[in-house]
Write an enzyme that holds these catalytic residues in place. Structure first.
Site, PDB file in Angstrom:
ATOM      1  N   LYS A  96      44.085  42.086  37.089  1.00 34.60           N
ATOM      2  CA  LYS A  96      45.242  42.501  38.048  1.00 34.60           C
ATOM      3  C   LYS A  96      46.521  42.884  37.369  1.00 34.60           C
ATOM      4  O   LYS A  96      47.418  43.871  37.688  1.00 34.60           O
ATOM      5  CB  LYS A  96      45.501  41.406  39.008  1.00 34.60           C
ATOM      6  CG  LYS A  96      44.565  41.513  40.156  1.00 34.60           C
ATOM      7  CD  LYS A  96      45.008  40.230  41.002  1.00 34.60           C
ATOM      8  CE  LYS A  96      44.556  39.093  40.575  1.00 34.60           C
ATOM      9  NZ  LYS A  96      44.767  37.640  41.292  1.00 34.60           N
TER      10      LYS A  96
ATOM     11  N   ARG B 123      32.322  36.479  34.235  1.00 33.97           N
ATOM     12  CA  ARG B 123      33.115  37.346  34.895  1.00 33.97           C
ATOM     13  C   ARG B 123      32.401  38.804  34.989  1.00 33.97           C
ATOM     14  O   ARG B 123      31.419  39.088  34.305  1.00 33.97           O
ATOM     15  CB  ARG B 123      34.130  37.745  33.869  1.00 33.97           C
ATOM     16  CG  ARG B 123      35.512  37.051  34.298  1.00 33.97           C
ATOM     17  CD  ARG B 123      36.430  37.404  33.262  1.00 33.97           C
ATOM     18  NE  ARG B 123      37.526  37.963  34.044  1.00 33.97           N
ATOM     19  CZ  ARG B 123      38.301  37.617  34.685  1.00 33.97           C
ATOM     20  NH1 ARG B 123      38.534  36.511  34.858  1.00 33.97           N
ATOM     21  NH2 ARG B 123      39.356  38.538  35.251  1.00 33.97           N
TER      22      ARG B 123
ATOM     23  N   GLU C 193      44.788  34.714  43.637  1.00 30.06           N
ATOM     24  CA  GLU C 193      46.392  34.567  43.583  1.00 30.06           C
ATOM     25  C   GLU C 193      46.749  35.791  44.243  1.00 30.06           C
ATOM     26  O   GLU C 193      46.622  36.751  43.748  1.00 30.06           O
ATOM     27  CB  GLU C 193      46.677  34.356  42.060  1.00 30.06           C
ATOM     28  CG  GLU C 193      48.193  34.182  41.952  1.00 30.06           C
ATOM     29  CD  GLU C 193      48.713  34.051  40.724  1.00 30.06           C
ATOM     30  OE1 GLU C 193      48.022  33.843  39.673  1.00 30.06           O
ATOM     31  OE2 GLU C 193      50.011  33.946  40.484  1.00 30.06           O
TER      32      GLU C 193
HETATM   33  P1  ATP Z   1      42.907  38.978  37.194  1.00 30.77           P
HETATM   34  O1  ATP Z   1      42.724  38.617  35.780  1.00 30.77           O
HETATM   35  O2  ATP Z   1      42.384  40.163  37.419  1.00 30.77           O
HETATM   36  O3  ATP Z   1      44.072  38.836  37.794  1.00 30.77           O
HETATM   37  P2  ATP Z   1      41.796  36.597  38.305  1.00 30.77           P
HETATM   38  O4  ATP Z   1      40.866  35.584  37.764  1.00 30.77           O
HETATM   39  O5  ATP Z   1      43.605  35.997  37.738  1.00 30.77           O
HETATM   40  O6  ATP Z   1      41.802  37.951  37.863  1.00 30.77           O
HETATM   41  P3  ATP Z   1      42.360  35.264  40.889  1.00 30.77           P
HETATM   42  O7  ATP Z   1      43.023  35.980  42.055  1.00 30.77           O
HETATM   43  O8  ATP Z   1      42.710  34.166  40.080  1.00 30.77           O
HETATM   44  O9  ATP Z   1      42.117  36.596  39.699  1.00 30.77           O
HETATM   45  O10 ATP Z   1      40.776  35.379  41.104  1.00 30.77           O
HETATM   46  C1  ATP Z   1      40.249  34.729  42.429  1.00 30.77           C
HETATM   47  C2  ATP Z   1      38.858  34.573  42.087  1.00 30.77           C
HETATM   48  O11 ATP Z   1      38.090  35.605  41.418  1.00 30.77           O
HETATM   49  C3  ATP Z   1      38.567  33.468  40.837  1.00 30.77           C
HETATM   50  O12 ATP Z   1      37.682  32.534  41.342  1.00 30.77           O
HETATM   51  C4  ATP Z   1      38.197  34.257  39.965  1.00 30.77           C
HETATM   52  O13 ATP Z   1      37.485  33.603  38.904  1.00 30.77           O
HETATM   53  C5  ATP Z   1      37.311  35.512  40.436  1.00 30.77           C
HETATM   54  N1  ATP Z   1      37.381  36.793  39.806  1.00 30.77           N
HETATM   55  C6  ATP Z   1      38.541  37.305  39.039  1.00 30.77           C
HETATM   56  N2  ATP Z   1      38.120  38.398  38.351  1.00 30.77           N
HETATM   57  C7  ATP Z   1      36.918  38.265  38.331  1.00 30.77           C
HETATM   58  C8  ATP Z   1      35.515  39.151  37.614  1.00 30.77           C
HETATM   59  N3  ATP Z   1      35.867  40.128  36.881  1.00 30.77           N
HETATM   60  N4  ATP Z   1      34.452  38.896  38.111  1.00 30.77           N
HETATM   61  C9  ATP Z   1      34.208  37.713  38.832  1.00 30.77           C
HETATM   62  N5  ATP Z   1      34.910  37.013  39.392  1.00 30.77           N
HETATM   63  C10 ATP Z   1      36.241  37.311  39.217  1.00 30.77           C
HETATM   64 MG    MG Z   2      44.399  34.300  38.122  1.00 27.97          MG
END
Ligand code: ATP
Ligand code: MG
Length: 575
Positions: A284, A274, A50
């Protein structure tokens, strides 16, 4: 493209192994390929950030899995922006994400945006309404929550659940046309308000939001929810393996429900753990807070766990990929020691970094018997680990700088560096013996005087006598100055989110995570340092030039100190 999975076995850095670490994701893809689950279709994956912030090292894990596994099976990977939240998304993030994915060493087959699918998603929503599988609900967000029930109690049907198909079509089209204010109506899937899985209790598909979108502008005032947009976007792109993190496991039945009820390409979701790293926050939302509250200097502050922060700090994509590959993927969340990442980075820098001599906290050393006005150049290897890196000439003279720590007027026990009457080696130069000190009115040592042995040229013992210490130095008349930024962990606790009641993560910040040195003295060759270069300042650590640098006004970041504590941690864990 480089596979992200080349790594080591058992996470043991001593056992270099180029075989891919086994993980269940690879096993499942291999099985699907073997059984031709998708016929002759290629393995298709996507990385779906995102654009609401900069990528962090947790994303690096997802990127290496999405791109690395597709690559291993001859498949393809799309970069897809999951941009369904107009209020939080910005072009700046879209740009930084592309830059960071490329920096990590990957390139996408297609660049996609969930927002490109808004028209198709809308058509599919109409189809679900026509099939009696979606309805417009007038309950407020609060009322919807109250009707949802709990893990132990079933939910209650909305009074609007049994609207006619015609009324639903009419209302939904008018929602799209902008007739209703934000929050007054939503479109919900008609599934099962008593499902044990809360995600299946008539989830919201669309909400009204009169907000400008970073790509579609004001074209839309209804926006799809993540669950409705994600699987359908996967399906449009014919994604075969939609890998995401474990918190989406509960959403999988809904993911499948939409695809089955729309009768579209059967993408499948697979969840993995994760990445969590000690002393590091990977969210983020939280990182945005640090940027906004100026806890750090920006998204790319070298203390940030963002890829741009790591890059600025001097970390390399190779080391990050090796780290991520070595931890593999599993179905249970855990935590990885930050020291392990640092270990891989040191290993990589030890191989590639040019050596240089820099004195961080200078103390002047005057060589009384060195001919006045004389200078000479000593030839030193740029990288003892890599003979092809060549040599360079470093100026030497009768006045040099050494580290304050390398001299003690009154040496404590087992102090083998310079002290009055003691002889040491100046690296690649000469043996010197300290004689006396000059102090200022306050009693601080401002100069140390010594003598040198001309016969020890090159730092070689002339007669077999030994010295216990070799020190780095910089010729005073030739030295250049620079600002040096030393970084430490951003948090004091291994789990930064472990906070006392009523406090937030900021209470766990390390007040000493940045130390700025302004009087460092550098060998003159560093005047030509480039942003992409990596250095080992001998005996001091790994460093790189910071983009804040200007000609004559250099700034260096410490990537890491030289001390590797990973082997010790490994040993303890194994014991
Ligand atoms: P955040 O909580 O930091 O915003 P998010 O999961 O909301 O992370 P996205 O932009 O939706 O962030 O993530 C893009 C991809 O990266 C998704 O498939 C998500 O599952 C993966 N991802 C995000 N954080 C991690 C992590 N700590 N370890 C592994 N994969 C991750
Ligand atoms: Mg997200």
């Amino acid at each position: 493209m480089t596979s992200g999975i080349a790594a080591m076995s058992n996470g043991n850095p001593e056992m270099q192994d180029t075989r891919p670490v086994s993980n269940f994701l690879r096993d499942q893809i291999a099985e699907d390929v073997r059984t031709k689950k998708y016929g002759d279709a290629i393995v298709q994956t996507r990385f779906p950030p995102e654009p609401n912030g900069y990528l962090h090292i947790g994303h690096a894990k997802a990127i290496c899995l999405d791109f690395g596994l597709a690559d291993e099976f001859g498949g393809k990977t799309n970069l897809r922006f999951d941009d369904t939240n107009p209020e939080k998304e910005e072009q700046e993030y879209v740009d930084s994400i592309q830059k960071d994915v490329r920096w990590l060493g990957f390139d996408w087959e297609r660049l996609c945006y969930a927002s490109d699918y808004f028209p198709q998603l809308y058509e599919w929503a109409l189809k679900l309404i026509r099939d009696g599988k979606a309805y417009v609900d007038d309950l407020t967000a609060d009322e919807i929550r109250q009707h949802r029930g709990t893990l132990t109690e079933p939910g209650k049907n909305s009074p609007y659940r049994d609207r006619s198909i015609e009324e639903n079509l009419d209302l939904f089209q008018r929602m799209k046309a902008g007739e209703f204010p934000d929050g007054t109506r939503v479109l919900r899937a008609k599934i099962d308000m008593s499902s044990p899985n809360l995600n299946m209790r008539d989830p919201v598909m669309y909400r009204i939001l009169h907000a400008s979108h970073h790509r579609t502008g004001d074209e839309w005032c209804i926006y799809p929810m993540y669950d409705y947009a994600h699987g359908q976007s996967d399906s449009i792109e014919r994604v075969t393996h939609s890998m995401c993190t474990l918190e989406f496991a509960d959403h999988q039945p809904l993911y499948r429900w939409y695809i089955e009820n729309l009768g579209i390409f059967p993408s499948q979701q697979i969840e993995f753990d994760r990445l969590n790293i000690t002393y590091t926050l990977l969210s983020k939302r939280k990182l945005l807070q640090f940027v906004q509250e100026k806890v750090v200097r920006g998204w790319d502050d070298p203390r940030m766990p963002t890829l741009s922060g790591f890059r600025r700090r001097g970390f390399t994509p190779e080391a990050i990929r090796t780290f991520v590959g070595s931890i593999g993927a599993s179905r249970t969340n855990g935590s990885t020691d930050i020291e392990m990442l640092e270990h891989f980075q040191r290993d990589d820098l030890n191989r590639r970094a040019s050596r240089a001599m820099v004195v961080l906290r200078p103390l002047k050393l005057v060589i009384d018997n060195y001919p006045a006005g004389q200078e000479e150049f000593v030839e030193v290897a740029n990288n003892p680990e890599d003979p092809s890196a060549g040599t360079r000439k470093v100026p030497f003279s009768g006045e040099i700088y050494i580290e304050q720590d390398d001299f003690r007027e009154v040496p404590p026990p087992k102090y083998y560096r310079l002290s009055p009457g003691k002889e040491v080696r100046l690296r690649n130069a000469y043996f010197v013996t300290a004689q006396n000190v000059v102090k200022d009115v306050d009693g601080n040592i401002v100069e140390v005087h010594c003598t040198y042995d001309p016969a020890s040229k090159g730092g070689n013992s002339p007669d077999g006598r030994k010295v216990k210490s070799t020190m780095h130095w910089v010729s005073a008349g030739h030295a250049i100055s620079a600002e040096i930024r030393l970084y430490d962990k951003l948090f004091t606790k291994p789990d930064p989110s472990d906070v006392e009641e009523g406090k937030d993560v900021l209470s766990n910040l390390n007040p000493n995570s940045l130390e700025i040195l302004t009087s460092a003295k550098l060998e003159p060759s560093l005047a030509n340092a480039r942003l992409e270069d990596h250095y080992q300042f001998e005996r001091v650590g790994y460093f790189c030039l910071d983009p804040d640098s200007a000609p004559g006004n250099l700034v260096f970041n410490r990537t890491l100190s030289l001390k590797d504590s990973w082997a010790k941690i490994e040993k303890k864990a194994g014991a």
